[in-house]
Motif scaffolding. Structure first.
Motif, mmCIF file in Angstrom:
data_model
loop_
_atom_site.group_PDB
_atom_site.id
_atom_site.type_symbol
_atom_site.label_atom_id
_atom_site.label_comp_id
_atom_site.label_asym_id
_atom_site.label_seq_id
_atom_site.Cartn_x
_atom_site.Cartn_y
_atom_site.Cartn_z
ATOM 1 N N ARG A 1 0.833 -1.198 0.000
ATOM 2 C CA ARG A 1 0.000 0.000 0.000
ATOM 3 C C ARG A 1 0.866 1.245 0.000
ATOM 4 N NH1 ARG A 1 -3.171 -2.125 -1.778
ATOM 5 N NH2 ARG A 1 -5.253 -2.755 -1.203
ATOM 6 N N CYS A 2 0.653 2.069 -1.024
ATOM 7 C CA CYS A 2 1.323 3.364 -1.076
ATOM 8 C C CYS A 2 0.242 4.426 -1.177
ATOM 9 C CB CYS A 2 2.242 3.439 -2.293
ATOM 10 S SG CYS A 2 3.059 5.027 -2.472
ATOM 11 N N ARG A 3 0.127 5.254 -0.178
ATOM 12 C CA ARG A 3 -0.829 6.365 -0.229
ATOM 13 C C ARG A 3 -0.564 7.291 0.945
ATOM 14 N NH1 ARG A 3 -4.821 5.758 3.637
ATOM 15 N NH2 ARG A 3 -5.690 3.713 4.141
ATOM 16 N N TRP A 4 -1.294 8.385 1.018
ATOM 17 C CA TRP A 4 -1.219 9.241 2.194
ATOM 18 C C TRP A 4 -2.140 8.653 3.263
ATOM 19 C CZ3 TRP A 4 1.736 13.727 2.924
ATOM 20 C CH2 TRP A 4 2.474 14.140 1.807
ATOM 21 N N PRO B 1 2.818 10.055 4.136
ATOM 22 C CA PRO B 1 2.768 8.944 3.174
ATOM 23 C C PRO B 1 3.118 7.613 3.850
ATOM 24 C CG PRO B 1 4.213 10.707 2.400
ATOM 25 C CD PRO B 1 3.944 10.946 3.855
ATOM 26 N N ALA C 1 4.098 3.515 2.621
ATOM 27 C CA ALA C 1 4.485 2.694 1.457
ATOM 28 C C ALA C 1 5.101 1.415 1.990
ATOM 29 C CB ALA C 1 5.480 3.446 0.583
ATOM 30 N N ARG D 1 9.308 11.815 3.837
ATOM 31 C CA ARG D 1 8.641 12.108 2.568
ATOM 32 C C ARG D 1 7.651 13.267 2.716
ATOM 33 N NH1 ARG D 1 7.484 6.105 -0.128
ATOM 34 N NH2 ARG D 1 9.500 5.205 0.501
#
Lengths: 737, 235
Positions: B111-114, B139, B141, B206
């Motif tokens: 899962r990559c998201r804010w 973020p 990730a 990030r």
């Protein structure tokens, strides 16, 4: 002189994918029949994959020179372009279609691994991945398996090596059932003076093989990629990737690039040690001598033939200055990598392979590198005439435009791909200013105020319905994507995915697409700096849609000025930049709503295209815009809906133009950009548009919580968002008949 | 004052942390190679994200045996500040410097998201710049961010203020829908009892510069710098 065998059977020739004529040519050049090792080496080097034998004469039509080009197409593993501040951007796209059709997870993973190696081989740090994927419809279990496997493989490999996957596209069409397309692009950055060449120079310098041990995997991969119907061919040719090993190779090679120990660096990709050593020798205008008995192998008893043709992943060939071997070995060893001296550079132009004392192959490098080329005659496919006779008047207008728009938004070709890109790490390396989902991704360049726009795009349906226009549109649209974020297009890389070029209609498609691309490249002043050709994409004799993928890189002088597609402020004026028409040919509207792939691909006026893009970039440089979005799949209506969904604000729009309303709303006529801007900038924007001679029509306003388009469409924004967000999940849940 | 960023084979957020430490914080920082036996000369340590040893066997389980980890443990035991981000967090749990463990995400996908995060405890000096209950956006990730700990352990962590960050929605509600990976109690970050060792799955490096979409991670880095300027710990 190596041992030779006199008679070669048809079966042996089939195994190495050479024709009898090509075999005779080998014999004539060598002055003797080749032995089995040599035959295998010729087969690999003269495959379409390595030798471009069907495509090379056509590829020469593409413009490759440009003011910013540092390394052009075909010179090295990837092209390099000047981006100022002493920096270069290095990029390339490559296909891994055939392996992915057989084993989607590893096929896609090793596709990523291969393209990444092409970039750091040149000394550049890879800073972005993109990918362009094509599958058959998702209501088929096999296609779902391929789709999930490919996305999983890209995620697995790309995330581990720590390169952000910032963009791409996925399209579903029955044309790709059985033959998915997996095209991966990598972008790297380097100080110009540090660029490494893949050349073997200086007799007496040392060849070192680094990375994974050599196994029996992937033998004949290059020839396999040049056969149609991969499922019927060898299963064992698909390799397994090790992204951890690749990450170590990246860091070690970049560290080595800071030293003066290297003469050249070459990765081992298709055709393994054969291709890497032949290319390094040929480009270095020298010879090489390799002792296969020194190559570390995974299993006992591997033959010289197997060692020379293995496509085991994560291996590099370093050409090392004589005397620096120990220093080089120390760097690799610090990174936990095994490196072995396997041979040396010679002055005689021969590729000489030994196994201990015995010479097992001895061929002039140029004979292997210069594959024969075939110029064929194409004939226009029969289906074109019927498709071009299509008239929109033969179809009824939708009874319910709201339903049509919602259905388009939920179509897997338009719906949100968040479920895909959230599996990719797109923010590692802290450069991602705009990630996936927009017209183009934007990366900052650390230490400067500038940035890069990157995109990859292609439309097989357009190329199927008019190869020339389709080729031109592919280039134009990639450039338009960049212009929409404010980036000046610099150069492109391309991957040409086609069927069997020996068929005259496929050859016609290939030639026309390339001619169309070339025209657009010339008009937009965007040269081709790298690329890859994937032919023989067929299943049971049926070719895929001709599908060129265009990866393009552009530059923003001020990354702060970038623009996204999202509406920003209620009250902003919405304008359509570019010409409007109701042309519906080749549209997603026809295929999704009416179930037909027909009509003629929209006309593209390249002069208009150039002006529209220049005007858009000038708007952005003058900070006039709140948003800009390319009209592509689904036309004006979908472009407006996407801007509204992304911004969380609705819009009220009068549909511009004359003709059928479905054509005006959903048609995909070219050279159109939807922009929104504060009213106070309107006069300045109009002056810019007029200056470029570009139509600029005020069509509405950003406001409210609905999409209100003319008198036919009124959809609550929440419903539009729901359709768009859930489209992929719903398509994946549908079980076909 | 010098920040050491421990570099394992497969680390891939090492340069990102170095960038933030040097360019954003304007502090001295350098890599510490995993084969070092000493961390002397450094005032704080960061274990960055990535895929140390390819995450083979289990995330962080091999890196935990790297020679440098003996020195990291000594440094932490002496009260030195240690920050573990993502894979660094996984390594710290494997090394026993932080409680719990991190399993594969419940969706079995990366899962990559804010993500929104609620500040649950400001015990750790890393959290000095934040308020209790504050909602942050950072973020994420990762593929293995599913935090687990036994009920007794969780109670103990709760009692000692060791649960630092929990996934929440934009309003600060720690709903199941806001949980990206199946972590027990939506836990995103934890510290040790003393607070000097802090691990979290989100990436504060990030979101330390406005052009990357947010600056909510900056507080973690600023805290690191300000604490060290006041009372550097040298081992």
């Amino acid at each position: 002189m190596p041992q030779t065998n006199a008679a070669v059977t048809d079966a042996e020739l089939r195994e190495v994918s050479l024709t009898r004529d090509e075999y005779n040519r080998v014999c004539a050049q060598l002055g003797r029949p080749p032995n089995r090792v040599e035959l295998g080496m010729f087969g690999a080097m003269w495959s379409e994959h390595c030798g471009y034998k069907n495509s090379r004469p056509l590829l020469e039509l593409l413009p490759t020179a440009g003011a910013h080009v540092l390394i052009g197409a075909g010179e090295e593993n990837a092209g390099a372009v000047d981006i100022g501040n002493g920096l270069a951007v290095v990029f390339k796209v490559e296909s891994h279609n055939h392996p992915s059709a057989v084993e989607p997870f590893q096929g896609a993973a090793t596709g990523v691994g291969g393209i990444v190696r092409d970039i750091f081989t040149m000394g550049a740090r890879p800073i972005a991945l993109l990918n362009s994927l094509r599958f058959g419809p998702l209501d088929d279990a096999r296609n779902r398996y391929l789709f999930n496997g490919v996305v999983g493989g890209i995620s697995h490999y790309g995330n581990c090596v720590g390169i952000p996957d910032v963009g791409g596209e996925v399209v579903f069409s029955s044309s790709y059932a059985g033959n998915p397309l997996v095209n991966a692009m990598c972008v790297g950055i380097i100080r110009q003076e540090k660029l490494i060449r893949a050349r073997a120079r200086g007799a007496g310098n040392t060849l070192m093989l680094v990375g994974a041990a050599t196994g029996r995997d992937g033998i004949h991969g290059a020839s396999f990629a040049s056969l149609d119907d991969p499922e019927l061919s060898h299963r064992g040719v698909v390799q397994v990737g090790d992204p951890f090993m690749e990450k170590l190779l990246i860091e070690a090679c970049l560290e080595l690039g800071e030293t003066d120990y290297l003469v050249g660096l070459q990765d081992l990709g298709a055709a393994g040690l054969t291709s890497s050593s032949v290319e390094a020798a040929h480009k270095g205008e020298s010879g090489v001598e390799i002792d296969v008995s020194r190559v570390p192998c995974r299993e006992e008893g591997m033959t010289p033939y197997e060692i020379m043709l293995s496509e085991s992943q994560e291996r590099m060939l370093a050409i090392v200055r004589r005397g620096a071997e120990a220093e080089v070995e120390a760097i690799f060893s610090r990174w936990g990598l095994h490196s072995t001296v396997i041979g040396s550079v010679t002055a005689d132009g021969m590729v000489r392979v030994r196994s201990g004392a015995e010479i097992v192959a001895e061929i002039p490098a140029h004979q292997l590198a210069d594959a024969p080329t075939y110029v064929r005659e194409g004939t226009a496919p029969a289906y074109l005439q019927e498709a071009h006779s299509f008239a929109l008047s033969s179809l009824p207008e939708p009874q319910d435009y709201n339903e049509a728009l919602l259905k388009l938004l939920a179509s897997p070709n338009i719906a949100s791909k968040e479920s895909v890109f959230q599996q990719y790490d797109y923010s590692v390396q802290v450069n991602t200013v705009e990630g996936p989902g927009g017209d183009a991704a934007v990366l900052r360049i650390k230490g400067t105020s500038s940035g890069l726009g990157v995109t990859i795009d292609g439309n097989g349906q357009y190329c199927y319905l008019d190869p020339y226009r389709g080729g031109a549109i592919a280039v134009a649209e990639a450039a338009r994507n960049l212009s929409c974020v404010g980036a000046e297009p610099l150069a492109l890389t391309n991957c040409l995915n086609f069927g069997n070029p020996e068929k005259t209609d496929v050859y016609f498609q290939l030639e026309q697409v390339i001619r169309g691309m070339a025209a657009a490249c010339e008009a937009l002043n965007v040269p081709v700096v790298s690329g890859n050709v994937s032919l023989y994409n067929e299943t049971r004799g049926q070719a895929i849609y001709p599908t060129p993928m265009i990866g393009m890189v552009g530059k923003l002088d001020a990354v702060q000025q970038r623009v996204t597609s999202a509406f920003k402020r209620a009250g902003d004026v919405i304008a359509l930049l570019g010409p409007q028409s109701d042309d519906c040919g080749g549209s997603e509207y026809l295929s999704s709503i009416h179930g037909m792939v027909s009509g003629r691909t929209p006309r593209i006026d390249l002069d208009m295209e150039v002006s529209v893009q220049a005007a858009c970039r000038q708007f952005i440089r003058a900070s006039l815009l709140s948003s800009a979005h390319d009209c592509s799949h689904g036309g004006l209506a979908v472009a407006l809906a996407e801007s509204a969904i992304a911004g969380g604000i609705g819009c009220e729009v009068e549909v511009p133009g004359t003709g059928r309303v479905d054509g005006l709303l959903f048609g995909e006529s070219q050279s159109r950009i939807v922009v929104s801007l504060p009213e106070k900038g309107l006069e300045a924007a109009r002056a810019v548009a007029d200056g470029h001679g570009v139509p600029f029509a005020i069509i509405g306003r950003v406001q409210g919580s609905a999409l209100a388009l003319g008198d036919r469409v009124r959809v609550p924004l929440a419903s539009a968002r729901q359709a768009w967000q859930n489209g992929m999940a719903e398509a994946l849940a549908v079980e076909g008949q | 004052m010098k920040i050491g960023i421990v570099q394992f084979p497969g680390s891939n957020c090492d340069y990102d942390c170095l960038h933030v430490a040097r360019t954003v914080l304007q502090q001295q920082a350098a890599f510490i190679w995993h084969q070092e036996h000493s961390v002397s000369g450094y005032d704080a340590l960061v274990l960055p994200g990535g895929f140390s040893y390819g995450d083979y066997l289990r995330s962080g389980s091999i890196a935990r045996f790297s020679p440098v980890m003996g020195a990291v443990i000594k440094f932490a035991d002496a009260g030195g500040l240690v920050l573990g981000i993502c894979n660094g967090f996984q390594i710290l749990t494997e090394a026993g410097l932080l409680p719990g463990a991190l399993l594969k995400n419940s969706a079995l996908e990366f899962r990559c998201r804010w993500a929104h995060l609620r500040v649950e405890s400001t015990l750790s000096p890393f959290m000095a710049g934040y308020d209790h209950g504050q909602v942050l956006r950072m973020p994420i990730a990762h593929g293995d961010g599913n935090f687990v700990a036994g009920p007794e352990e969780l109670n103990r962590m709760h009692d000692h203020g060791q649960i630092v960050l929990r996934y929440c929605d934009e309003h600060g509600d720690t709903t199941p829908a806001a949980n990206p990976n199946g972590s027990v109690d939506n836990i995103a970050g934890v510290c040790n009892e003393a607070g000097n060792v802090f691990g979290l799955m989100p990436h504060p490096e990030r979101c330390a510069e406005p052009e990357l979409g947010g600056v909510d991670g900056l507080g973690v880095w600023r805290a690191l710098a300000s604490v060290l300027e006041a009372e550097p710990v040298r081992v």
